[in-house]
Design an enzyme around this catalytic site. Structure first.
Site, PDB file in Angstrom:
ATOM      1  N   LYS A  62      -0.098   2.661   1.083  1.00 43.84           N
ATOM      2  CA  LYS A  62       0.200   1.668   2.139  1.00 43.84           C
ATOM      3  C   LYS A  62       1.594   1.870   2.724  1.00 43.84           C
ATOM      4  O   LYS A  62       1.815   1.615   3.908  1.00 43.84           O
ATOM      5  CB  LYS A  62       0.057   0.252   1.601  1.00 43.84           C
ATOM      6  CG  LYS A  62       0.999  -0.094   0.475  1.00 43.84           C
ATOM      7  CD  LYS A  62       0.304  -0.695  -0.697  1.00 43.84           C
ATOM      8  CE  LYS A  62       1.203  -0.620  -1.910  1.00 43.84           C
ATOM      9  NZ  LYS A  62       0.529  -0.913  -3.146  1.00 43.84           N
ATOM     10  N   GLU A 105      -9.263   3.006   1.889  1.00 38.65           N
ATOM     11  CA  GLU A 105      -9.711   1.670   1.448  1.00 38.65           C
ATOM     12  C   GLU A 105      -8.777   1.049   0.398  1.00 38.65           C
ATOM     13  O   GLU A 105      -8.516  -0.148   0.418  1.00 38.65           O
ATOM     14  CB  GLU A 105     -11.138   1.790   0.875  1.00 38.65           C
ATOM     15  CG  GLU A 105     -11.776   0.487   0.480  1.00 38.65           C
ATOM     16  CD  GLU A 105     -11.875  -0.509   1.619  1.00 38.65           C
ATOM     17  OE1 GLU A 105     -12.736  -0.338   2.478  1.00 38.65           O
ATOM     18  OE2 GLU A 105     -11.076  -1.465   1.658  1.00 38.65           O
ATOM     19  N   GLY A 135      -6.632  -3.266  -3.180  1.00 46.16           N
ATOM     20  CA  GLY A 135      -7.081  -2.505  -4.363  1.00 46.16           C
ATOM     21  C   GLY A 135      -8.580  -2.227  -4.359  1.00 46.16           C
ATOM     22  O   GLY A 135      -9.063  -1.397  -3.597  1.00 46.16           O
ATOM     23  N   ILE A 181     -10.990  -4.287  -3.492  1.00 41.45           N
ATOM     24  CA  ILE A 181     -11.783  -5.097  -2.547  1.00 41.45           C
ATOM     25  C   ILE A 181     -12.109  -4.257  -1.311  1.00 41.45           C
ATOM     26  O   ILE A 181     -11.200  -3.736  -0.675  1.00 41.45           O
ATOM     27  CB  ILE A 181     -10.996  -6.349  -2.078  1.00 41.45           C
ATOM     28  CG1 ILE A 181     -10.487  -7.154  -3.262  1.00 41.45           C
ATOM     29  CG2 ILE A 181     -11.844  -7.202  -1.152  1.00 41.45           C
ATOM     30  CD1 ILE A 181      -9.546  -8.289  -2.877  1.00 41.45           C
ATOM     31  N   VAL A 218      -3.491   5.096 -10.936  1.00 43.09           N
ATOM     32  CA  VAL A 218      -4.726   5.198 -10.147  1.00 43.09           C
ATOM     33  C   VAL A 218      -5.357   6.585 -10.293  1.00 43.09           C
ATOM     34  O   VAL A 218      -6.580   6.713 -10.430  1.00 43.09           O
ATOM     35  CB  VAL A 218      -4.460   4.855  -8.659  1.00 43.09           C
ATOM     36  CG1 VAL A 218      -5.770   4.832  -7.886  1.00 43.09           C
ATOM     37  CG2 VAL A 218      -3.747   3.511  -8.520  1.00 43.09           C
ATOM     38  N   LYS A 221       0.643  -4.142   3.784  1.00 45.95           N
ATOM     39  CA  LYS A 221      -0.816  -4.297   3.801  1.00 45.95           C
ATOM     40  C   LYS A 221      -1.248  -5.066   5.051  1.00 45.95           C
ATOM     41  O   LYS A 221      -2.255  -4.730   5.679  1.00 45.95           O
ATOM     42  CB  LYS A 221      -1.267  -5.006   2.526  1.00 45.95           C
ATOM     43  CG  LYS A 221      -1.081  -4.129   1.288  1.00 45.95           C
ATOM     44  CD  LYS A 221      -1.179  -4.933   0.006  1.00 45.95           C
ATOM     45  CE  LYS A 221      -1.018  -4.062  -1.234  1.00 45.95           C
ATOM     46  NZ  LYS A 221      -0.835  -4.848  -2.457  1.00 45.95           N
ATOM     47  N   VAL A 229      -5.192  -1.379   0.829  1.00 46.12           N
ATOM     48  CA  VAL A 229      -5.100  -2.852   0.940  1.00 46.12           C
ATOM     49  C   VAL A 229      -6.158  -3.471   0.022  1.00 46.12           C
ATOM     50  O   VAL A 229      -7.323  -3.089   0.060  1.00 46.12           O
ATOM     51  CB  VAL A 229      -5.376  -3.335   2.389  1.00 46.12           C
ATOM     52  CG1 VAL A 229      -5.269  -4.859   2.464  1.00 46.12           C
ATOM     53  CG2 VAL A 229      -4.439  -2.679   3.379  1.00 46.12           C
ATOM     54  N   GLU A 246       5.014  -3.337  -8.665  1.00 46.46           N
ATOM     55  CA  GLU A 246       5.468  -1.987  -8.330  1.00 46.46           C
ATOM     56  C   GLU A 246       6.613  -1.626  -9.282  1.00 46.46           C
ATOM     57  O   GLU A 246       7.209  -2.515  -9.906  1.00 46.46           O
ATOM     58  CB  GLU A 246       5.989  -1.952  -6.886  1.00 46.46           C
ATOM     59  CG  GLU A 246       4.965  -2.357  -5.830  1.00 46.46           C
ATOM     60  CD  GLU A 246       3.825  -1.362  -5.685  1.00 46.46           C
ATOM     61  OE1 GLU A 246       4.083  -0.160  -5.608  1.00 46.46           O
ATOM     62  OE2 GLU A 246       2.663  -1.794  -5.663  1.00 46.46           O
TER      63      GLU A 246
HETATM   64  P1  NAP Z   1       2.081   5.994 -10.445  1.00 45.84           P
HETATM   65  O1  NAP Z   1       1.440   5.470 -11.669  1.00 45.84           O
HETATM   66  O2  NAP Z   1       3.548   5.866 -10.290  1.00 45.84           O
HETATM   67  O3  NAP Z   1       1.675   7.537 -10.340  1.00 45.84           O
HETATM   68  C1  NAP Z   1       2.250   8.403  -9.403  1.00 45.84           C
HETATM   69  C2  NAP Z   1       1.810   9.820  -9.736  1.00 45.84           C
HETATM   70  O4  NAP Z   1       2.283  10.679  -8.710  1.00 45.84           O
HETATM   71  C3  NAP Z   1       2.366  10.360 -11.048  1.00 45.84           C
HETATM   72  O5  NAP Z   1       1.375  11.077 -11.719  1.00 45.84           O
HETATM   73  C4  NAP Z   1       3.500  11.290 -10.623  1.00 45.84           C
HETATM   74  O6  NAP Z   1       3.651  12.428 -11.448  1.00 45.84           O
HETATM   75  C5  NAP Z   1       2.980  11.765  -9.271  1.00 45.84           C
HETATM   76  N1  NAP Z   1       4.071  12.100  -8.361  1.00 45.84           N
HETATM   77  C6  NAP Z   1       4.982  11.260  -7.828  1.00 45.84           C
HETATM   78  N2  NAP Z   1       5.819  11.930  -7.017  1.00 45.84           N
HETATM   79  C7  NAP Z   1       5.437  13.215  -7.055  1.00 45.84           C
HETATM   80  C8  NAP Z   1       5.912  14.395  -6.454  1.00 45.84           C
HETATM   81  N3  NAP Z   1       6.974  14.396  -5.652  1.00 45.84           N
HETATM   82  N4  NAP Z   1       5.260  15.559  -6.712  1.00 45.84           N
HETATM   83  C9  NAP Z   1       4.196  15.586  -7.542  1.00 45.84           C
HETATM   84  N5  NAP Z   1       3.685  14.489  -8.155  1.00 45.84           N
HETATM   85  C10 NAP Z   1       4.314  13.321  -7.901  1.00 45.84           C
HETATM   86  O7  NAP Z   1       1.434   5.340  -9.125  1.00 45.84           O
HETATM   87  P2  NAP Z   1       0.081   4.512  -9.017  1.00 45.84           P
HETATM   88  O8  NAP Z   1       0.303   3.122  -9.474  1.00 45.84           O
HETATM   89  O9  NAP Z   1      -1.037   5.302  -9.574  1.00 45.84           O
HETATM   90  O10 NAP Z   1      -0.063   4.419  -7.418  1.00 45.84           O
HETATM   91  C11 NAP Z   1      -0.517   5.498  -6.646  1.00 45.84           C
HETATM   92  C12 NAP Z   1      -0.763   5.026  -5.214  1.00 45.84           C
HETATM   93  O11 NAP Z   1      -1.748   4.012  -5.217  1.00 45.84           O
HETATM   94  C13 NAP Z   1       0.462   4.406  -4.536  1.00 45.84           C
HETATM   95  O12 NAP Z   1       0.421   4.710  -3.164  1.00 45.84           O
HETATM   96  C14 NAP Z   1       0.243   2.914  -4.739  1.00 45.84           C
HETATM   97  O13 NAP Z   1       0.891   2.110  -3.784  1.00 45.84           O
HETATM   98  C15 NAP Z   1      -1.258   2.838  -4.585  1.00 45.84           C
HETATM   99  N6  NAP Z   1      -1.879   1.676  -5.208  1.00 45.84           N
HETATM  100  C16 NAP Z   1      -1.663   1.438  -6.526  1.00 45.84           C
HETATM  101  C17 NAP Z   1      -2.297   0.347  -7.115  1.00 45.84           C
HETATM  102  C18 NAP Z   1      -2.116   0.045  -8.570  1.00 45.84           C
HETATM  103  O14 NAP Z   1      -2.718  -0.913  -9.052  1.00 45.84           O
HETATM  104  N7  NAP Z   1      -1.357   0.826  -9.314  1.00 45.84           N
HETATM  105  C19 NAP Z   1      -3.114  -0.486  -6.346  1.00 45.84           C
HETATM  106  C20 NAP Z   1      -3.315  -0.190  -4.992  1.00 45.84           C
HETATM  107  C21 NAP Z   1      -2.695   0.907  -4.439  1.00 45.84           C
HETATM  108  P3  NAP Z   1       4.133  12.296 -12.991  1.00 45.84           P
HETATM  109  O15 NAP Z   1       3.006  11.573 -13.684  1.00 45.84           O
HETATM  110  O16 NAP Z   1       4.287  13.675 -13.464  1.00 45.84           O
HETATM  111  O17 NAP Z   1       5.390  11.493 -12.968  1.00 45.84           O
HETATM  112  N1  HSE Z   2       2.153  -4.322  -6.657  1.00 41.86           N
HETATM  113  C1  HSE Z   2       0.922  -4.481  -5.965  1.00 41.86           C
HETATM  114  C2  HSE Z   2       0.419  -5.905  -6.187  1.00 41.86           C
HETATM  115  C3  HSE Z   2      -0.083  -3.458  -6.462  1.00 41.86           C
HETATM  116  O1  HSE Z   2       1.026  -6.624  -6.976  1.00 41.86           O
HETATM  117  O2  HSE Z   2      -0.521  -6.313  -5.543  1.00 41.86           O
HETATM  118  C4  HSE Z   2      -1.217  -3.226  -5.515  1.00 41.86           C
HETATM  119  O3  HSE Z   2      -0.823  -2.686  -4.317  1.00 41.86           O
END
Ligand code: NAP
Ligand code: HSE
Length: 429
Positions: free
Chosen positions: A105, A129, A134, A136, A14, A205, A132, A190
């Site tokens: 979340k 926003e 993504g 939407i 993200v 969520k 929950v 995840e």
């Molecule tokens: P991700 O790809 O795992 O990225 C996490 C990032 O945070 C990485 O860049 C990581 O650094 C950094 N990080 C983690 N722990 C850290 C720490 N202790 N100190 C400094 N940096 C740290 O996660 P993501 O999928 O982007 O998700 C981010 C957030 O959005 C989460 O809360 C997730 O639930 C939410 N979310 C994600 C999606 C989705 O589609 N992915 C949808 C809705 C909500 P490094 O890169 O150096 O490892």
């Molecule tokens: N793992 C989550 C999903 C990502 O499948 O909906 C968005 O929070």
């Protein structure tokens, strides 16, 4: 020209989406929020990792103090995920006068009260926003556009991974394992897909949605949770024959000053709008006393859809900074409605049982249900192999406790081989 310095915590899926959006439409931001947006710092774990996006030298850091102690940074976008250190960083940032955007979340479903109280005391903004659904818009509509309503029900498909799995199992006959593997490859799941398939991600969520919809703090621990790991292709085939499909739903409702919050697989009629939400799409159905029924549909996960919500929140904050009007996104949980215990929840049930194929079996099962006040809408013997019959039972609306007590007894009857499935049913009259 006004310049707003922001910092990102996290540059993963993200975080990089946010950078892409901000870098692609650079000229638009000035027009949309009357400010130039500068990404001044980005916190990561591994500063040497290859990234999809390019940032000027010195922007990427692994030192949190460089960010929290920089008075020029006005907004912090937390996209690390997990509870710690995200909780500590957000609380510290608020105390240092920063405004927050987060998609976290996990944190809000467990520590929302602490985070919002700190935000209120600091007279700062906290928008979430993307936490929950993504991409939407659902949090801001519930907090603003629908505020005239008493929300009676908020019910949705809020996990893309499980919706993808159920869709593929149902329409392409894939096994659970095959469909999960595909969802992981597509980046929906995840890092540890247990939270998806066991319903925890959806429960987090739902806790956030219910807190806003019913103005009462609902935590993850308040939500009854069941995942989809026990759903079989046979259940999906039966559902189809009966005119239903199976979805993992988060269901919140409010009645007589009590709230129901539950996440579990549900049989819903094929004509229900949620039945046609497929693949990784999410949808949230909201029923209010003035507006009636509304539904919000779109991409519940993924890089750019999620970043779309994050950047929308960032712009909202910048507009508030422009007008010096921060401090109004405080907690809206001004009520303390009781959470109904799951045993008291009333719904209909689909049951699949394997029993001995011999006279008197149906009578003994019906008698147990009768003694517990469980009224049956239909009982059908669907198949028979060797000396075992498969019974498919649909109940009228009954209390969860009554059905569970009945099944405890039925399970021990000598004629019972196995209680194969128990799936709740929505929307059947
Ligand atoms: P991700 O790809 O795992 O990225 C996490 C990032 O945070 C990485 O860049 C990581 O650094 C950094 N990080 C983690 N722990 C850290 C720490 N202790 N100190 C400094 N940096 C740290 O996660 P993501 O999928 O982007 O998700 C981010 C957030 O959005 C989460 O809360 C997730 O639930 C939410 N979310 C994600 C999606 C989705 O589609 N992915 C949808 C809705 C909500 P490094 O890169 O150096 O490892
Ligand atoms: N793992 C989550 C999903 C990502 O499948 O909906 C968005 O929070």
């Amino acid at each position: 020209m006004n310049k707003v310095n922001v910092a990102l915590l996290g540059l993963g899926t993200v975080g990089q989406g946010v950078v892409k959006i901000l870098q692609n439409n650079k000229n638009q931001w000035v027009k949309r929020c009357n400010a130039e947006i500068e990404i001044k710092k980005v916190l990561v774990k591994d500063t040497h990792k290859e990234r999809e996006v390019k940032l000027p030298p010195g922007v990427i850091t692994s030192d949190w103090q460089e960010i929290v102690n920089d008075p020029e940074i006005k907004v912090i976008i937390e996209l690390m995920g997990g509870i710690e250190p995200a909780r500590t960083y957000i609380l510290e940032a608020l105390k240092h006068g920063k405004n927050i955007v987060t998609a976290n979340k996990d944190l809000l479903a467990e520590h929302g009260e602490e985070v919002f109280t700190t935000c209120q005391e600091a007279v700062r903004e906290l928008y979430f926003e993307a936490s929950v659904g993504g991409g939407i818009p659902i949090i801001n509509p519930l907090k603003q556009g629908l505020l005239a309503n008493n929300i009676e029900k908020v019910m949705g498909i809020v996990n893309g991974t499980t919706n993808y799995i159920l869709t593929k199992m149902s329409s392409e006959g894939k096994t659970f394992a095959e469909a999960l593997k595909e969802a992981q490859e597509l980046g929906y799941a995840e890092a540890d897909p247990t939270a998806d398939v066991e319903g925890l991600d959806a429960a987090r969520k739902l806790a956030i949605l219910a807190s806003i919809a019913f103005h009462t703090r609902v935590k993850l621990q308040d939500v009854y949770v069941e995942g989809i790991t026990k759903i079989s292709p046979e259940d999906l085939a039966y559902a189809q024959k009966l005119g239903y499909t199976i979805k993992l739903l988060g269901i919140g409702s409010s009645q007589d000053n009590q709230i129901e919050v539950r996440v579990h697989p549900v049989l819903i009629p094929l004509h229900h709008p949620l039945a046609n939400v497929n693949d990784s799409f999410n949808a949230i159905f909201v029923q209010g006393d003035a507006v009636g029924e509304t539904m919000f549909y779109g991409r519940g996960a993924g890089q750019l859809p999620t970043a779309s919500s994050v950047v929308g929140d960032l712009i909202a904050i910048i507009k508030d900074l422009n007008t010096k009007s921060t401090g109004h996104s405080a907690c809206s949980c001004y009520e303390t409605k009781k959470i109904k215990p799951m045993g008291e929840v009333k719904t209909k049930y689909f049951l699949r049982l394997h029993v001995l194929d011999q006279p008197g079996v149906l009578a003994s099962i019906a008698s147990v249900f009768g003694k517990h006040g469980v009224s049956l809408a239909s009982v059908v013997q669907k198949g028979c192999f060797q000396d075992v019959a498969e019974l498919v039972v649909i109940t009228h609306q009954v209390k969860e406790k009554d059905i569970q007590d009945s099944l405890e007894i039925i399970k021990e009857l000598p004629i019972t081989k196995e209680i194969v499935s128990l799936i709740r049913v929505e929307g059947m009259e």
